[in-house]
Scaffold this motif. Structure first.
Motif, mmCIF file in Angstrom:
data_model
loop_
_atom_site.group_PDB
_atom_site.id
_atom_site.type_symbol
_atom_site.label_atom_id
_atom_site.label_comp_id
_atom_site.label_asym_id
_atom_site.label_seq_id
_atom_site.Cartn_x
_atom_site.Cartn_y
_atom_site.Cartn_z
ATOM 1 N N PHE A 35 -5.741 -5.163 6.162
ATOM 2 C CA PHE A 35 -5.363 -5.322 4.772
ATOM 3 C C PHE A 35 -6.553 -5.806 3.956
ATOM 4 O O PHE A 35 -7.287 -6.701 4.395
ATOM 5 N N PRO A 36 -6.746 -5.253 2.754
ATOM 6 C CA PRO A 36 -7.825 -5.744 1.886
ATOM 7 C C PRO A 36 -7.558 -7.197 1.482
ATOM 8 O O PRO A 36 -6.401 -7.620 1.382
ATOM 9 N N SER A 37 -8.609 -7.940 1.237
ATOM 10 C CA SER A 37 -8.464 -9.364 0.922
ATOM 11 C C SER A 37 -7.666 -9.596 -0.358
ATOM 12 O O SER A 37 -6.894 -10.554 -0.453
ATOM 13 N N ASP A 38 -7.813 -8.721 -1.363
ATOM 14 C CA ASP A 38 -7.059 -8.918 -2.601
ATOM 15 C C ASP A 38 -5.561 -8.694 -2.391
ATOM 16 O O ASP A 38 -4.731 -9.381 -2.990
ATOM 17 N N LEU A 39 -5.206 -7.784 -1.503
ATOM 18 C CA LEU A 39 -3.796 -7.540 -1.189
ATOM 19 C C LEU A 39 -3.211 -8.731 -0.423
ATOM 20 O O LEU A 39 -2.103 -9.182 -0.716
ATOM 21 N N LEU A 40 -3.952 -9.241 0.539
ATOM 22 C CA LEU A 40 -3.512 -10.432 1.271
ATOM 23 C C LEU A 40 -3.346 -11.630 0.339
ATOM 24 O O LEU A 40 -2.351 -12.360 0.421
ATOM 25 N N ALA A 92 4.523 -8.912 -7.637
ATOM 26 C CA ALA A 92 5.304 -7.903 -6.917
ATOM 27 C C ALA A 92 4.811 -6.503 -7.265
ATOM 28 O O ALA A 92 4.671 -5.640 -6.377
ATOM 29 N N VAL A 93 4.528 -6.263 -8.531
ATOM 30 C CA VAL A 93 4.004 -4.957 -8.945
ATOM 31 C C VAL A 93 2.623 -4.733 -8.331
ATOM 32 O O VAL A 93 2.330 -3.647 -7.804
ATOM 33 N N PHE A 94 1.768 -5.748 -8.375
ATOM 34 C CA PHE A 94 0.429 -5.620 -7.797
ATOM 35 C C PHE A 94 0.492 -5.256 -6.315
ATOM 36 O O PHE A 94 -0.176 -4.334 -5.853
ATOM 37 N N VAL A 95 1.323 -5.991 -5.569
ATOM 38 C CA VAL A 95 1.408 -5.773 -4.119
ATOM 39 C C VAL A 95 2.003 -4.402 -3.809
ATOM 40 O O VAL A 95 1.482 -3.666 -2.960
ATOM 41 N N THR A 96 3.072 -4.034 -4.487
ATOM 42 C CA THR A 96 3.750 -2.774 -4.137
ATOM 43 C C THR A 96 3.019 -1.533 -4.616
ATOM 44 O O THR A 96 3.231 -0.447 -4.064
ATOM 45 N N TRP A 100 -1.706 1.306 -0.006
ATOM 46 C CA TRP A 100 -0.514 1.965 0.535
ATOM 47 C C TRP A 100 -0.619 3.484 0.519
ATOM 48 O O TRP A 100 0.146 4.154 1.219
ATOM 49 N N SER A 101 -1.558 4.048 -0.222
ATOM 50 C CA SER A 101 -1.653 5.513 -0.323
ATOM 51 C C SER A 101 -2.036 6.175 1.000
ATOM 52 O O SER A 101 -1.799 7.373 1.172
ATOM 53 N N GLN A 102 -2.557 5.435 1.940
ATOM 54 C CA GLN A 102 -2.934 6.014 3.228
ATOM 55 C C GLN A 102 -1.756 6.136 4.199
ATOM 56 O O GLN A 102 -1.901 6.706 5.270
ATOM 57 N N PHE A 103 -0.593 5.597 3.813
ATOM 58 C CA PHE A 103 0.586 5.624 4.673
ATOM 59 C C PHE A 103 1.691 6.452 4.039
ATOM 60 O O PHE A 103 1.757 6.582 2.819
ATOM 61 N N THR A 104 2.572 6.969 4.900
ATOM 62 C CA THR A 104 3.757 7.675 4.418
ATOM 63 C C THR A 104 4.940 7.288 5.284
ATOM 64 O O THR A 104 4.781 6.853 6.427
ATOM 65 N N GLY A 105 6.123 7.451 4.728
ATOM 66 C CA GLY A 105 7.362 7.257 5.466
ATOM 67 C C GLY A 105 7.455 5.953 6.232
ATOM 68 O O GLY A 105 7.138 4.884 5.713
ATOM 69 N N ALA A 124 3.948 -1.034 7.698
ATOM 70 C CA ALA A 124 2.770 -1.739 7.183
ATOM 71 C C ALA A 124 3.165 -2.773 6.131
ATOM 72 O O ALA A 124 2.669 -3.903 6.138
ATOM 73 N N ARG A 125 4.068 -2.399 5.239
ATOM 74 C CA ARG A 125 4.509 -3.342 4.208
ATOM 75 C C ARG A 125 5.231 -4.537 4.834
ATOM 76 O O ARG A 125 5.066 -5.677 4.408
ATOM 77 N N SER A 126 6.036 -4.274 5.842
ATOM 78 C CA SER A 126 6.729 -5.363 6.531
ATOM 79 C C SER A 126 5.733 -6.287 7.214
ATOM 80 O O SER A 126 5.898 -7.507 7.213
ATOM 81 N N HIS A 127 4.710 -5.705 7.795
ATOM 82 C CA HIS A 127 3.690 -6.498 8.474
ATOM 83 C C HIS A 127 2.936 -7.386 7.470
ATOM 84 O O HIS A 127 2.622 -8.544 7.764
#
Length: 114
Positions: free
Chosen positions: A7-12, A78-82, A87-92, A98-101
């Motif tokens: 995860f990128p540091s800004d997302l964490l 919440a908007v920033f994180v979601t 997240w664009s590298q993941f699907t389904g 990944a979001r749960s993690h």
């Protein structure tokens, strides 16, 4: 083997601040009177369970402002994180996993058994 995420540091940091803001808001709401506006107390035992509330002076202007400030910051985070570009590298199901993690990334992992 469990999947690991870089995860990128800004997302964490955004997720961690979101946890903190939600905890602060929850604690504040528990301390405040049950009604925003002044209200008389009441007792109602005609429903499936008895409900009682004491009279309340309501929330002060400062308390209302603090709640609104925290709610606004919670929405921003919440908007920033979601919507983070990560997240664009993941699907389904991979994106869901990944979001749960991420939600638990700040927790220390349990020590591995020998």
């Amino acid at each position: 083997m469990a999947t690991t995420y870089d995860f990128p540091s800004d997302l964490l940091a955004g997720q961690e601040e979101l946890h903190q803001v939600r905890a602060e808001l929850s604690a504040l709401l528990k301390r405040l009177p049950w009604s925003v506006a002044p209200a008389d107390g009441f007792s109602d035992d005609t429903g499936w369970r008895k409900v009682e509330r004491p009279a309340t002076p309501g929330w002060s202007d400062d308390e209302q402002a603090e709640v609104e400030k925290l709610r606004q910051r919670e929405r921003e985070l919440a908007v920033f994180v979601t919507t983070h570009r990560y997240w664009s590298q993941f699907t389904g199901p991979d994106q869901v996993a990944a979001r749960s993690h991420l939600k638990h990334a700040h927790e220390t992992p349990p020590a591995e058994e020998a």
